[in-house]
Design an enzyme around this catalytic site. Structure first.
Site, PDB file in Angstrom:
ATOM      1  N   ALA A   1       0.824  -1.221   0.000  1.00 34.77           N
ATOM      2  CA  ALA A   1       0.000   0.000   0.000  1.00 34.77           C
ATOM      3  C   ALA A   1       0.853   1.264   0.000  1.00 34.77           C
ATOM      4  CB  ALA A   1      -0.925   0.005   1.210  1.00 34.77           C
TER       5      ALA A   1
ATOM      6  N   VAL B   1     -19.231  -9.875  -3.354  1.00 31.28           N
ATOM      7  CA  VAL B   1     -19.549 -10.926  -4.332  1.00 31.28           C
ATOM      8  C   VAL B   1     -18.500 -12.031  -4.295  1.00 31.28           C
ATOM      9  CG1 VAL B   1     -20.034 -11.434  -6.748  1.00 31.28           C
ATOM     10  CG2 VAL B   1     -20.620  -9.194  -5.833  1.00 31.28           C
TER      11      VAL B   1
ATOM     12  N   LYS C   1     -25.900 -10.593  -5.431  1.00 25.27           N
ATOM     13  CA  LYS C   1     -24.549 -10.633  -6.022  1.00 25.27           C
ATOM     14  C   LYS C   1     -24.627 -10.586  -7.555  1.00 25.27           C
ATOM     15  CE  LYS C   1     -22.884 -13.286  -2.070  1.00 25.27           C
ATOM     16  NZ  LYS C   1     -22.813 -14.633  -1.496  1.00 25.27           N
TER      17      LYS C   1
HETATM   18  N1  HSE Z   1     -24.124 -16.272   3.047  1.00 24.06           N
HETATM   19  C1  HSE Z   1     -23.190 -15.976   2.031  1.00 24.06           C
HETATM   20  C2  HSE Z   1     -22.836 -17.263   1.305  1.00 24.06           C
HETATM   21  C3  HSE Z   1     -21.961 -15.344   2.626  1.00 24.06           C
HETATM   22  O1  HSE Z   1     -23.089 -18.337   1.851  1.00 24.06           O
HETATM   23  O2  HSE Z   1     -22.321 -17.209   0.201  1.00 24.06           O
HETATM   24  C4  HSE Z   1     -20.995 -14.793   1.627  1.00 24.06           C
HETATM   25  O3  HSE Z   1     -21.562 -13.768   0.867  1.00 24.06           O
END
Ligand code: HSE
Length: 438
Positions: free
Chosen positions: A33, A132, A205
């Site tokens: 960084a 995501v 996502k």
């Molecule tokens: N609950 C989500 C999953 C956590 O199981 O993918 C990560 O975004």
């Protein structure tokens, strides 16, 4: 130079993981960084709760507003989830001129348009890699690594909990609720696990991925979602007999008419790499016109995998602290004034192939009736298997794979098939994707 001070909102699984990664890898992170990064403030709901990290040197409060108002804090890391308090805090942090890093997919999918507009006006960054696919740097890959491509489609296993449940049910014959409980204990599941199993988390996502892939505003409310709760062992077995695996897939595709945005259980050929992504692992297959198909694979949930993405975002923010806001990577990959107004297609307009299973009376002419209905709707059949009735039953299980057809036609056909006297109960329908590179 003084270290950059970070304030954490939330000290649970991901917050604790973030503190641990920042502390353990402090030296390498500083070398990357160009400045030290320290967590100086944190907000937690319960000060006495056992933690996975040390809080030495961190001022911990139960009032998250204190963190976003503190003039010392340069970067606010939002890890509390939900989209009410989190939204207020993030907007306030932006107003206060702070950069924000968040792992909150619901927040970005539902309120990202307004958050990014506010951030742009204020010249601050809102980074969301951890929102995501957990530890997979998929946002960076699409937004920067594939910036030369016209993205055609992407498909992903983007909920670790759901994939963990499907894998354990298939491989070990375990019970749905028992596996879900384990996923909760491991810190994979959402506060409300319905978000995982009903596809809402995956739709959050996917909404984000579609925006950065196609340069469209975030439109979570138009995503189609179907969960995994109705998947039976029977369907898993029949799919395997036919050379397929059932995965809970998020698919978004650019078509001439608009953008497909859908999450549902999907049969995919077992020879595809993505069909073999098991447990809490996630994978996203992205098809660009120049590069062809690319696959990104890694842990989709858990403390340090998610912290890996959070810390990468913090490092990115620190690296550009002094750069001119106009010259930063745009939040949604495309310049804010160049977003496209391509519509999101209704599920009825989407075209896919299907796996159908129905309980049929073992009598002459039954299959002919079913195939006639399908034929009338322009649906052609790729394969049929009939499983003879077991025990005293007079009903056979009939499984069909169809070629691609517009969903509306299939809805009409299924309605007609279900009204036949010779078919009992509902027709099970699972969409199919070949995920071919061309
Ligand atoms: N609950 C989500 C999953 C956590 O199981 O993918 C990560 O975004």
């Amino acid at each position: 130079m003084d270290p950059v001070k970070v304030g954490l909102l939330g000290l649970g699984t991901v917050g604790g993981g973030t503190v641990n990664v920042l502390q353990r890898n402090a030296e390498e992170i500083t070398r990357r960084a160009g400045r030290g990064i320290v967590v100086t403030h944190a907000a937690a709901r319960d000060l006495n709760k056992p933690r996975i990290c040390s809080t030495e040197g961190i001022t911990v409060t139960t009032t998250p507003q204190d963190v976003v108002e503190d003039p010392e804090v340069a970067i606010v890391v939002e890890l509390i989830g939900g989209d009410t308090l989190a939204l207020d805090l993030v907007m306030r942090a932006i107003e206060n001129g702070k950069h924000v890093v968040t792992a909150n997919k619901a927040l970005i999918a539902k309120h990202g348009n307004e958050i990014f507009a506010a951030a742009q006006a204020k010249g601050v960054i809102v980074a969301f890699e951890a929102a995501v696919a957990g530890g997979i740097p998929i946002i960076k890959a699409i937004r920067e690594g594939l910036a030369g491509n016209r993205i055609e489609w992407l498909a992903g296993i983007i909920n670790g909990t759901g994939n963990f449940i499907l894998t354990e049910m298939r491989d070990k014959g375990r019970d749905f609720n028992d596996v879900l409980k384990e996923a909760q204990e491991l810190g994979y599941a959402e506060a409300d696990p319905e978000f995982d199993v009903e596809g809402i988390d995956a739709a959050h996502k996917l909404t984000i991925l579609a925006s950065i892939a196609f340069g469209i505003p975030l439109q979570f409310e138009k995503a189609f979602t179907e969960g995994i709760t109705k998947i039976t062992r029977e369907d898993v077995t029949y799919a395997e007999e036919l050379g397929y695996r059932i995965k809970h897939l998020g698919v978004t595709r650019r078509t001439d008419k608009g953008i497909e945005l859908r999450v549902h259980p999907t049969l995919i050929p077992e020879r595809r790499l993505i069909a073999n992504v098991d447990g809490v692992m996630n994978a996203v297959l992205v098809k660009g016109d120049a590069v062809g198909p690319t696959l990104y694979y890694g842990p989709g949930a858990g403390d340090e995998p998610t912290a890996s993405a959070v810390v990468a975002d913090i490092v990115d923010v620190v690296r550009v602290l002094t750069s001119d806001p106009e010259n930063r990577v745009p939040h949604l990959a495309f310049q804010p004034d160049s977003l496209s107004d391509l519509p999101i297609l209704k599920m009825e307009e989407v075209e896919t192939a299907y796996y159908l299973r129905m309980q049929a009376k073992d009598e002459p002419g039954v299959l002919a009736d079913v195939t006639r209905i399908l034929g009338d709707k322009g649906i052609s059949i790729e394969a049929i298997i009939q499983k003879e009735p077991e025990g005293d039953s007079t009903e056979a299980n009939v499984i069909m794979l169809t070629h691609t057809v517009v969903e509306k036609q299939m809805n009409d056909a299924i309605q007609k098939i279900e009204s036949l006297d010779t078919i009992s109960g509902e027709v099970v329908r699972i969409r199919m994707e070949s995920l071919e590179a061309s």
